[in-house]
Design a protein around this motif. Structure first.
Motif, PDB file in Angstrom:
ATOM      1  N   GLU A 129       7.396   8.264 -51.584  1.00  0.00           N
ATOM      2  CA  GLU A 129       6.499   7.540 -50.677  1.00  0.00           C
ATOM      3  C   GLU A 129       6.640   6.028 -50.865  1.00  0.00           C
ATOM      4  O   GLU A 129       6.558   5.268 -49.886  1.00  0.00           O
ATOM      5  CB  GLU A 129       5.049   7.964 -50.917  1.00  0.00           C
ATOM      6  CG  GLU A 129       4.742   9.380 -50.448  1.00  0.00           C
ATOM      7  CD  GLU A 129       3.279   9.748 -50.612  1.00  0.00           C
ATOM      8  OE1 GLU A 129       2.783  10.560 -49.811  1.00  0.00           O
ATOM      9  OE2 GLU A 129       2.617   9.223 -51.544  1.00  0.00           O
ATOM     10  N   GLY A 149       7.471   3.335 -48.049  1.00  0.00           N
ATOM     11  CA  GLY A 149       6.585   2.191 -47.829  1.00  0.00           C
ATOM     12  C   GLY A 149       7.337   0.875 -47.754  1.00  0.00           C
ATOM     13  O   GLY A 149       7.022   0.023 -46.910  1.00  0.00           O
ATOM     14  N   PHE A 164       9.001   0.699 -44.329  1.00  0.00           N
ATOM     15  CA  PHE A 164       8.066   0.316 -43.275  1.00  0.00           C
ATOM     16  C   PHE A 164       7.770  -1.180 -43.333  1.00  0.00           C
ATOM     17  O   PHE A 164       7.702  -1.861 -42.303  1.00  0.00           O
ATOM     18  CB  PHE A 164       6.762   1.108 -43.392  1.00  0.00           C
ATOM     19  CG  PHE A 164       6.853   2.526 -42.923  1.00  0.00           C
ATOM     20  CD1 PHE A 164       7.301   2.830 -41.651  1.00  0.00           C
ATOM     21  CD2 PHE A 164       6.496   3.578 -43.756  1.00  0.00           C
ATOM     22  CE1 PHE A 164       7.392   4.136 -41.206  1.00  0.00           C
ATOM     23  CE2 PHE A 164       6.583   4.890 -43.334  1.00  0.00           C
ATOM     24  CZ  PHE A 164       7.038   5.178 -42.060  1.00  0.00           C
ATOM     25  N   LYS A 165       7.592  -1.692 -44.531  1.00  0.00           N
ATOM     26  CA  LYS A 165       7.278  -3.114 -44.680  1.00  0.00           C
ATOM     27  C   LYS A 165       8.432  -3.991 -44.205  1.00  0.00           C
ATOM     28  O   LYS A 165       8.237  -5.002 -43.525  1.00  0.00           O
ATOM     29  CB  LYS A 165       6.940  -3.426 -46.138  1.00  0.00           C
ATOM     30  CG  LYS A 165       6.521  -4.873 -46.355  1.00  0.00           C
ATOM     31  CD  LYS A 165       6.116  -5.132 -47.801  1.00  0.00           C
ATOM     32  CE  LYS A 165       5.674  -6.587 -48.006  1.00  0.00           C
ATOM     33  NZ  LYS A 165       5.266  -6.834 -49.405  1.00  0.00           N
ATOM     34  N   GLN A 221       8.710  -0.633 -38.349  1.00  0.00           N
ATOM     35  CA  GLN A 221       8.925   0.428 -37.368  1.00  0.00           C
ATOM     36  C   GLN A 221       7.858   1.517 -37.430  1.00  0.00           C
ATOM     37  O   GLN A 221       8.079   2.622 -36.930  1.00  0.00           O
ATOM     38  CB  GLN A 221      10.306   1.078 -37.629  1.00  0.00           C
ATOM     39  CG  GLN A 221      11.482   0.131 -37.543  1.00  0.00           C
ATOM     40  CD  GLN A 221      11.910  -0.118 -36.098  1.00  0.00           C
ATOM     41  OE1 GLN A 221      11.188   0.209 -35.149  1.00  0.00           O
ATOM     42  NE2 GLN A 221      13.085  -0.692 -35.924  1.00  0.00           N
ATOM     43  N   ARG A 222       6.717   1.200 -37.998  1.00  0.00           N
ATOM     44  CA  ARG A 222       5.717   2.246 -38.203  1.00  0.00           C
ATOM     45  C   ARG A 222       5.326   2.952 -36.914  1.00  0.00           C
ATOM     46  O   ARG A 222       5.111   4.182 -36.907  1.00  0.00           O
ATOM     47  CB  ARG A 222       4.470   1.646 -38.880  1.00  0.00           C
ATOM     48  CG  ARG A 222       3.342   2.633 -39.149  1.00  0.00           C
ATOM     49  CD  ARG A 222       3.745   3.691 -40.171  1.00  0.00           C
ATOM     50  NE  ARG A 222       2.720   4.719 -40.318  1.00  0.00           N
ATOM     51  CZ  ARG A 222       2.652   5.803 -39.575  1.00  0.00           C
ATOM     52  NH1 ARG A 222       3.540   6.029 -38.609  1.00  0.00           N
ATOM     53  NH2 ARG A 222       1.704   6.705 -39.780  1.00  0.00           N
ATOM     54  N   ASP A 223       5.228   2.234 -35.808  1.00  0.00           N
ATOM     55  CA  ASP A 223       4.774   2.842 -34.565  1.00  0.00           C
ATOM     56  C   ASP A 223       5.803   3.772 -33.939  1.00  0.00           C
ATOM     57  O   ASP A 223       5.490   4.532 -33.021  1.00  0.00           O
ATOM     58  CB  ASP A 223       4.370   1.759 -33.561  1.00  0.00           C
ATOM     59  CG  ASP A 223       5.520   0.830 -33.189  1.00  0.00           C
ATOM     60  OD1 ASP A 223       6.506   0.756 -33.960  1.00  0.00           O
ATOM     61  OD2 ASP A 223       5.436   0.174 -32.135  1.00  0.00           O
ATOM     62  N   LEU A 268       4.583  10.137 -39.060  1.00  0.00           N
ATOM     63  CA  LEU A 268       4.673  10.205 -40.518  1.00  0.00           C
ATOM     64  C   LEU A 268       3.828  11.352 -41.061  1.00  0.00           C
ATOM     65  O   LEU A 268       2.630  11.425 -40.802  1.00  0.00           O
ATOM     66  CB  LEU A 268       4.205   8.880 -41.118  1.00  0.00           C
ATOM     67  CG  LEU A 268       4.147   8.780 -42.641  1.00  0.00           C
ATOM     68  CD1 LEU A 268       5.508   9.007 -43.267  1.00  0.00           C
ATOM     69  CD2 LEU A 268       3.580   7.416 -43.052  1.00  0.00           C
ATOM     70  N   LEU A 273       2.729   4.266 -49.155  1.00  0.00           N
ATOM     71  CA  LEU A 273       3.439   4.226 -47.874  1.00  0.00           C
ATOM     72  C   LEU A 273       3.249   2.905 -47.132  1.00  0.00           C
ATOM     73  O   LEU A 273       3.902   2.670 -46.109  1.00  0.00           O
ATOM     74  CB  LEU A 273       2.959   5.385 -46.989  1.00  0.00           C
ATOM     75  CG  LEU A 273       3.378   6.782 -47.455  1.00  0.00           C
ATOM     76  CD1 LEU A 273       2.524   7.855 -46.774  1.00  0.00           C
ATOM     77  CD2 LEU A 273       4.848   7.016 -47.178  1.00  0.00           C
ATOM     78  N   GLN A 274       2.349   2.070 -47.615  1.00  0.00           N
ATOM     79  CA  GLN A 274       2.065   0.764 -47.017  1.00  0.00           C
ATOM     80  C   GLN A 274       1.705   0.899 -45.530  1.00  0.00           C
ATOM     81  O   GLN A 274       2.241   0.209 -44.659  1.00  0.00           O
ATOM     82  CB  GLN A 274       3.240  -0.193 -47.218  1.00  0.00           C
ATOM     83  CG  GLN A 274       3.556  -0.425 -48.695  1.00  0.00           C
ATOM     84  CD  GLN A 274       4.436  -1.624 -48.947  1.00  0.00           C
ATOM     85  OE1 GLN A 274       4.145  -2.730 -48.446  1.00  0.00           O
ATOM     86  NE2 GLN A 274       5.489  -1.446 -49.715  1.00  0.00           N
ATOM     87  N   THR A 275       0.796   1.826 -45.275  1.00  0.00           N
ATOM     88  CA  THR A 275       0.314   2.050 -43.921  1.00  0.00           C
ATOM     89  C   THR A 275      -1.178   2.305 -43.986  1.00  0.00           C
ATOM     90  O   THR A 275      -1.725   2.585 -45.053  1.00  0.00           O
ATOM     91  CB  THR A 275       1.046   3.250 -43.265  1.00  0.00           C
ATOM     92  OG1 THR A 275       0.633   3.381 -41.908  1.00  0.00           O
ATOM     93  CG2 THR A 275       0.742   4.552 -43.996  1.00  0.00           C
ATOM     94  N   ASP A 321       0.016  10.280 -39.803  1.00  0.00           N
ATOM     95  CA  ASP A 321      -0.028  11.049 -38.561  1.00  0.00           C
ATOM     96  C   ASP A 321      -0.339  12.524 -38.797  1.00  0.00           C
ATOM     97  O   ASP A 321      -1.099  13.133 -38.044  1.00  0.00           O
ATOM     98  CB  ASP A 321       1.303  10.923 -37.810  1.00  0.00           C
ATOM     99  CG  ASP A 321       1.563   9.502 -37.346  1.00  0.00           C
ATOM    100  OD1 ASP A 321       0.886   9.064 -36.399  1.00  0.00           O
ATOM    101  OD2 ASP A 321       2.414   8.823 -37.946  1.00  0.00           O
TER     102      ASP A 321
END
Length: 345
Positions: free
Chosen positions: A66, A70, A73-74, A78-80, A84, A119-121, A125
């Protein structure tokens, strides 16, 4: 890339999902990032992880997968574009995790918060319970020893209520289970309807040519209830690629490195694997791609979770998505299955 609805969520996920359990053990952070880049380039939008990854689990690597995700993503932002998924673990030999994890309200909420940080979110999902808190048949266990009236298992209602709190807080969008039984799925659905709690959208269980036991008690159930299978171990730890036949132990391969993985490499498993590999060769198909294409093509499969330790493997596995198996190939596969049904449950 084909996209399928995740349960009744309205969320569309790719029919191939990117599995991650080797990241932090067999794969470096840079290699993990390269895999995520390539998967997204190939229109895979579904990434699956777990708090305990990488596997085999140990205290010094706990949560590393994870963490790698993370940092990606940072760096990529591209998180959107990614659906996940991750998981909270249950009872086992994990004293280094929450002093011994359970699926209690307190532990589920702690697990989720820790995953979000790694995960830095700020949301997950699909949040899944990795295996039941109660004693039952999963991870290849055979036979049934009866119910233990004195077992101190956390109730499904408590676990489901904790997941509901996470949904209400906006930290989790949808929920799922993993390594569950027909009774477990039925109970989650019953409690959801009775108490107005979130409905499970998925079940992540093993499914491959050596283990089609999902078809017996869960396939019809999950199709009718729209609880999609997220199939893990579609290559049976690489067995179905044929690379372990005739005593081969390729350098760096999973079964070469870790003797603990014995679920698929018994005598019957090797015999059935040889037959499936021969079917593929008779039809001029790569054995691994045939095995993956079979899993992806099943009506009850929402997404096929592939994993790879090299980019060559990853590219080949993803390419299996476009392979359509002929009626004759399917008939030959069924003939092997009739001779050797589920040699490695």
């Amino acid at each position: 890339m084909e996209y399928r609805e995740l349960g009744r969520s309205g969320i569309k996920v790719s029919s191939i999902a990117l599995g991650t359990m080797t990241w932090g053990q067999q794969n470096t952070e840079a290699e993990a990032h390269e895999q995520m880049d390539y998967a997204l380039e190939r229109d895979i939008n579904f990434f699956d992880a777990a708090e305990m990854y990488p596997v085999p689990p140990k205290a010094e690597t706990y949560g590393r997968t994870e963490e790698y995700m993370g940092t990606w993503f940072k760096q990529r932002g591209q998180r959107d574009r990614v659906v996940l998924a991750t998981k909270a673990i249950s009872r086992g030999d994990f004293d280094y995790i929450r002093g011994g994890p359970t699926l209690s309200r307190e532990h589920i909420k702690q697990a989720c918060e820790a995953s979000l940080r790694r995960l830095q979110t700020d949301y997950i999902d699909l949040y899944q319970l990795h295996w039941p808190d109660r004693s039952t048949n999963f991870f290849g266990k055979l036979g049934f020893q009866g119910l233990n009236a004195n077992e101190a298992a956390v109730s499904i209602e408590e676990s489901l209520s904790a997941l509901n709190e996470l949904v209400q807080e906006g930290k989790v969008r949808r929920i799922g289970v993993s390594n569950e039984t027909p009774w477990g799925v039925a109970e989650y659905l019953r409690l959801s309807e009775r108490a107005g709690l979130p409905r499970i959208d998925s079940i992540q269980n093993p499914y491959n040519l050596l283990n089609r036991s999902f078809e017996v008690g869960l396939a019809e159930f999950t199709c009718r209830e729209q609880v999609g299978l997220l199939a893990y171990s579609p290559l049976a730890f690489g067995m179905l690629a044929g690379k372990y036949l005739d005593g081969q132990r390729p350098e760096g391969a999973r079964l070469t490195l870790f003797e603990r993985f014995q679920r698929y490499n018994n005598t019957q498993g090797f015999a059935a694997t040889a037959d499936y590999v021969q079917v593929a060769r008779d039809h001029g198909i790569d054995p691994a791609q045939m095995a993956l294409a079979y899993v992806t093509s099943r009506q009850f499969v929402t997404s096929n979770i592939i994993g790879a330790t090299s980019m060559e493997q990853l590219k080949s596995n993803i390419d299996s998505e476009s392979l359509v198996l002929s009626d004759q190939v399917l008939a030959d596969i069924e003939a092997v299955h009739q001779r050797q049904p589920n040699p490695c449950p």
